[in-house]
Design a protein around this motif. Sequence first.
Motif, PDB file in Angstrom:
ATOM      1  N   ILE A   9     -37.942 -30.427 -25.713  1.00  0.00           N
ATOM      2  CA  ILE A   9     -37.375 -31.285 -26.758  1.00  0.00           C
ATOM      3  C   ILE A   9     -36.341 -30.544 -27.607  1.00  0.00           C
ATOM      4  O   ILE A   9     -35.280 -31.085 -27.903  1.00  0.00           O
ATOM      5  CB  ILE A   9     -38.487 -31.885 -27.651  1.00  0.00           C
ATOM      6  N   ASN A  13     -31.945 -31.357 -28.081  1.00  0.00           N
ATOM      7  CA  ASN A  13     -31.429 -31.736 -29.398  1.00  0.00           C
ATOM      8  C   ASN A  13     -30.547 -30.649 -29.983  1.00  0.00           C
ATOM      9  O   ASN A  13     -30.500 -30.460 -31.193  1.00  0.00           O
ATOM     10  CB  ASN A  13     -32.599 -32.023 -30.346  1.00  0.00           C
ATOM     11  N   GLN A  80     -42.153 -33.209 -31.103  1.00  0.00           N
ATOM     12  CA  GLN A  80     -42.994 -33.763 -30.041  1.00  0.00           C
ATOM     13  C   GLN A  80     -43.562 -35.115 -30.436  1.00  0.00           C
ATOM     14  O   GLN A  80     -43.618 -36.036 -29.611  1.00  0.00           O
ATOM     15  CB  GLN A  80     -44.109 -32.787 -29.689  1.00  0.00           C
ATOM     16  N   ASN A  82     -42.166 -37.262 -32.626  1.00  0.00           N
ATOM     17  CA  ASN A  82     -41.044 -38.190 -32.664  1.00  0.00           C
ATOM     18  C   ASN A  82     -40.611 -38.629 -31.266  1.00  0.00           C
ATOM     19  O   ASN A  82     -40.152 -39.763 -31.090  1.00  0.00           O
ATOM     20  CB  ASN A  82     -39.866 -37.594 -33.412  1.00  0.00           C
ATOM     21  N   TYR A  83     -40.765 -37.746 -30.290  1.00  0.00           N
ATOM     22  CA  TYR A  83     -40.362 -38.057 -28.921  1.00  0.00           C
ATOM     23  C   TYR A  83     -41.557 -38.433 -28.036  1.00  0.00           C
ATOM     24  O   TYR A  83     -41.420 -38.534 -26.820  1.00  0.00           O
ATOM     25  CB  TYR A  83     -39.581 -36.891 -28.306  1.00  0.00           C
TER      26      TYR A  83
END
Length: 86
Positions: A9, A13, A80, A82-83
């Motif tokens: 992740i 980003n 983690q 949020n995704y």
Amino acid sequence: MFICTKCGICCKNIDKVPELIDFDLGNGTCKYLTKENTCAIYLSRPDICSVEKMYEKEYKNFYSKDEYEKMNLEGCKILQKNYKVK
């Protein structure tokens, strides 16, 4: 020592990290992130990608190593969550 979960992740980003602009595929993903969510240039990755190096270089005068690693772990947990990565 900081333990990476290898979820990828943070490497998806990097558009939020000015120091990594040259590594961005154009969609926020690092061009060196492999299909296995590992770093193709791990041994020569930029300092910004290393919790240990950044602690020594920028943060050791502000936090204990334990505090700094805990902050990074919390950042990982937030990403983690949020995704929706387990």
